[in-house]
Design a protein around this motif. Structure first.
Motif, PDB file in Angstrom:
ATOM      1  N   ASP A 252       0.821  -1.211   0.000  1.00 55.72           N
ATOM      2  CA  ASP A 252       0.000   0.000   0.000  1.00 55.72           C
ATOM      3  C   ASP A 252       0.857   1.264   0.000  1.00 55.72           C
ATOM      4  O   ASP A 252       0.559   2.240  -0.681  1.00 55.72           O
ATOM      5  N   SER A 253       1.980   1.232   0.784  1.00 57.47           N
ATOM      6  CA  SER A 253       2.785   2.468   0.842  1.00 57.47           C
ATOM      7  C   SER A 253       3.541   2.681  -0.471  1.00 57.47           C
ATOM      8  O   SER A 253       3.736   3.822  -0.894  1.00 57.47           O
ATOM      9  N   ASN A 254       3.937   1.581  -1.140  1.00 59.78           N
ATOM     10  CA  ASN A 254       4.575   1.748  -2.453  1.00 59.78           C
ATOM     11  C   ASN A 254       3.579   2.308  -3.476  1.00 59.78           C
ATOM     12  O   ASN A 254       3.948   3.138  -4.314  1.00 59.78           O
ATOM     13  N   ILE A 255       2.338   1.839  -3.405  1.00 63.57           N
ATOM     14  CA  ILE A 255       1.308   2.369  -4.325  1.00 63.57           C
ATOM     15  C   ILE A 255       1.173   3.867  -4.096  1.00 63.57           C
ATOM     16  O   ILE A 255       1.206   4.662  -5.030  1.00 63.57           O
ATOM     17  N   GLN A 256       1.097   4.252  -2.824  1.00 64.78           N
ATOM     18  CA  GLN A 256       0.921   5.687  -2.518  1.00 64.78           C
ATOM     19  C   GLN A 256       2.089   6.516  -3.040  1.00 64.78           C
ATOM     20  O   GLN A 256       1.892   7.593  -3.597  1.00 64.78           O
ATOM     21  N   GLU A 257       3.301   5.990  -2.872  1.00 63.51           N
ATOM     22  CA  GLU A 257       4.473   6.744  -3.349  1.00 63.51           C
ATOM     23  C   GLU A 257       4.444   6.894  -4.871  1.00 63.51           C
ATOM     24  O   GLU A 257       4.742   7.954  -5.412  1.00 63.51           O
ATOM     25  N   ALA A 258       4.090   5.787  -5.577  1.00 58.70           N
ATOM     26  CA  ALA A 258       4.036   5.835  -7.051  1.00 58.70           C
ATOM     27  C   ALA A 258       2.960   6.811  -7.510  1.00 58.70           C
ATOM     28  O   ALA A 258       3.162   7.594  -8.447  1.00 58.70           O
ATOM     29  N   VAL A 259       1.807   6.785  -6.828  1.00 65.70           N
ATOM     30  CA  VAL A 259       0.700   7.679  -7.187  1.00 65.70           C
ATOM     31  C   VAL A 259       1.125   9.129  -6.959  1.00 65.70           C
ATOM     32  O   VAL A 259       0.912  10.004  -7.805  1.00 65.70           O
ATOM     33  N   LYS A 260       1.764   9.367  -5.802  1.00 69.25           N
ATOM     34  CA  LYS A 260       2.204  10.728  -5.463  1.00 69.25           C
ATOM     35  C   LYS A 260       3.154  11.260  -6.531  1.00 69.25           C
ATOM     36  O   LYS A 260       3.055  12.402  -6.968  1.00 69.25           O
ATOM     37  N   GLN A 261       4.085  10.406  -6.953  1.00 67.52           N
ATOM     38  CA  GLN A 261       5.070  10.843  -7.950  1.00 67.52           C
ATOM     39  C   GLN A 261       4.385  11.202  -9.270  1.00 67.52           C
ATOM     40  O   GLN A 261       4.625  12.253  -9.854  1.00 67.52           O
ATOM     41  N   LYS A 262       3.489  10.302  -9.731  1.00 72.57           N
ATOM     42  CA  LYS A 262       2.778  10.539 -11.004  1.00 72.57           C
ATOM     43  C   LYS A 262       1.999  11.841 -10.963  1.00 72.57           C
ATOM     44  O   LYS A 262       2.030  12.640 -11.907  1.00 72.57           O
ATOM     45  N   TYR A 263       1.254  12.038  -9.867  1.00 75.70           N
ATOM     46  CA  TYR A 263       0.397  13.220  -9.815  1.00 75.70           C
ATOM     47  C   TYR A 263       1.180  14.482  -9.486  1.00 75.70           C
ATOM     48  O   TYR A 263       0.765  15.583  -9.856  1.00 75.70           O
ATOM     49  N   GLY A 264       2.324  14.320  -8.829  1.00 73.11           N
ATOM     50  CA  GLY A 264       3.205  15.480  -8.629  1.00 73.11           C
ATOM     51  C   GLY A 264       3.687  15.984  -9.979  1.00 73.11           C
ATOM     52  O   GLY A 264       3.682  17.190 -10.257  1.00 73.11           O
ATOM     53  N   GLU A 265       4.063  15.044 -10.854  1.00 78.49           N
ATOM     54  CA  GLU A 265       4.516  15.433 -12.211  1.00 78.49           C
ATOM     55  C   GLU A 265       3.368  16.059 -12.991  1.00 78.49           C
ATOM     56  O   GLU A 265       3.539  17.063 -13.693  1.00 78.49           O
ATOM     57  N   ALA A 266       2.182  15.463 -12.861  1.00 78.56           N
ATOM     58  CA  ALA A 266       1.018  15.996 -13.585  1.00 78.56           C
ATOM     59  C   ALA A 266       0.716  17.428 -13.124  1.00 78.56           C
ATOM     60  O   ALA A 266       0.404  18.304 -13.932  1.00 78.56           O
ATOM     61  N   ALA A 267       0.830  17.669 -11.805  1.00 78.45           N
ATOM     62  CA  ALA A 267       0.566  19.018 -11.270  1.00 78.45           C
ATOM     63  C   ALA A 267       1.569  20.017 -11.818  1.00 78.45           C
ATOM     64  O   ALA A 267       1.209  21.145 -12.177  1.00 78.45           O
ATOM     65  N   LYS A 268       2.829  19.587 -11.907  1.00 74.64           N
ATOM     66  CA  LYS A 268       3.863  20.512 -12.420  1.00 74.64           C
ATOM     67  C   LYS A 268       3.571  20.859 -13.880  1.00 74.64           C
ATOM     68  O   LYS A 268       3.755  21.994 -14.300  1.00 74.64           O
ATOM     69  N   ARG A 269       3.111  19.858 -14.648  1.00 77.55           N
ATOM     70  CA  ARG A 269       2.783  20.141 -16.061  1.00 77.55           C
ATOM     71  C   ARG A 269       1.650  21.166 -16.143  1.00 77.55           C
ATOM     72  O   ARG A 269       1.715  22.116 -16.912  1.00 77.55           O
ATOM     73  N   ALA A 270       0.629  20.984 -15.302  1.00 79.81           N
ATOM     74  CA  ALA A 270      -0.509  21.919 -15.340  1.00 79.81           C
ATOM     75  C   ALA A 270      -0.077  23.304 -14.857  1.00 79.81           C
ATOM     76  O   ALA A 270      -0.477  24.317 -15.437  1.00 79.81           O
ATOM     77  N   ALA A 271       0.759  23.344 -13.821  1.00 75.01           N
ATOM     78  CA  ALA A 271       1.207  24.641 -13.284  1.00 75.01           C
ATOM     79  C   ALA A 271       2.043  25.384 -14.327  1.00 75.01           C
ATOM     80  O   ALA A 271       2.038  26.611 -14.387  1.00 75.01           O
TER      81      ALA A 271
END
Ligand code: SAM
Length: 288
Positions: free
Chosen positions: A3-22
């Motif tokens: 579960d914690s690995n899933i959360q880390e992978a999700v966080k990384q993906k969406y962190g990148e997505a947020a930077k693209r939108a910003a």
């Protein structure tokens, strides 16, 4: 994956997505241009009037698969919580719907998304909004404090959906309602194909089958559970993505066509009866 690995992978993906939108791009979260498959999922979810009332970057950061605020029938004065609020689009729309006597909370674990959401809130000029940092598995709000929980394509990302639903139940007031959009699978899909399709529709996803979703909601204590399809994905829409993943759409098509859907999922927390929370009607003996 734990579960914690899933959360880390999700966080990384969406962190990148947020930077693209910003940075002025769209938040589409597919694996680069070739595997980018977000468009058919996120397209046409919001009406022109809704979009024009929002900051451009809030619309560009939209990564949902539905429009829960339109379906949740929000009322002035209500307190709303958006699980996995991303760039804040549904929080801002909710804040407008509940008005100054109500409040909209957004909850997200990804710092870049929270920063983008707060910037979008400022641009939208809405004050009855608070973005909270935390996970949907441990909601940082007290028991019985929220009228409506919304969420847009996030619960499928959690490695512990039972925990998410029981946390949602805990923070809802008695008679409170859950009104979320999510990706749901209908029927059997072979595991490898399922994985590719889920990546297409949800970046990193673990969509539940419809009956599993309903069972988990009832197990968490909800009643009046309903799953209403809002969009059915056709294999044609995923053709390029599937072939980039090494799958032939013509071969796998019959196994997946129409089985992945976006759905609007509703459920209610029972009303309080005396000192206990029970079903809103449990027969003449207790409802008299
Ligand atoms: C698919 S995006 C959806 C964003 C937003 N709801 C929308 O419609 O644009 C998923 C969001 O949920 C957040 N998220 C995913 N899993 C989470 C978790 N377990 N706890 C808190 N936030 C989570 C991600 O950081 C991301 O911002």
């Amino acid at each position: 994956m734990s579960d914690s690995n899933i959360q880390e992978a999700v966080k990384q993906k969406y962190g990148e997505a947020a930077k693209r939108a910003a940075g002025g791009g769209t938040a589409c979260c597919g694996g680069g241009a070739q595997l980018s498959g977000c468009d058919p999922i996120t397209r046409d979810l919001y009406g022109e009037a809704e979009k024009s009332s929002l900051p451009e970057k809030a619309v560009a950061a939209s990564l949902g698969c539905g429009n829960p605020t339109a379906l949740a029938k929000l009322q002035p004065g209500e307190i709303v919580l958006d699980l996995g609020s991303g760039g804040g689009i549904d929080v801002i729309l909710s804040a407008k719907r509940v008005g100054p006597s109500g409040k909209a909370y957004g909850l997200d674990m990804t710092d870049e998304m929270l920063a983008l959401a707060r910037e979008n809130q400022k641009k939208a000029g809405v004050e009855n909004v608070e973005f909270l940092k935390g996970t949907i598995e441990n909601i940082p709000l007290p028991d019985d404090s929220v009228d409506v929980i919304i969420s847009n394509c996030v619960i499928n990302l959690s490695g512990d959906k039972d925990r998410v639903l029981s946390e949602a139940f805990r923070v809802l007031k008695p008679s409170g309602r859950l009104a979320v959009s999510d990706v749901v699978v209908r029927g059997e899909v072979p595991a490898d194909i399922r994985k590719s399709m889920e990546l297409w529709v949800g970046c990193i996803a673990g969509a539940l089958e419809e009956y599993e979703y309903k069972d988990k909601l009832y197990a968490a204590g909800f009643e009046a559970v309903d799953v209403e399809p809002t969009r059915v994905y056709k294999v044609e829409e995923a053709r390029d993505f599937l072939s980039a993943a090494g799958l032939d759409a013509d071969t796998v098509g019959p196994q997946i066509d129409g089985k992945f859907i976006s759905a609007f999922i509703r459920a209610n927390k029972p009303a309080r009866r005396g000192n206990v929370i029970g079903p809103s009607c449990c027969g003449p003996s207790c409802c008299a």
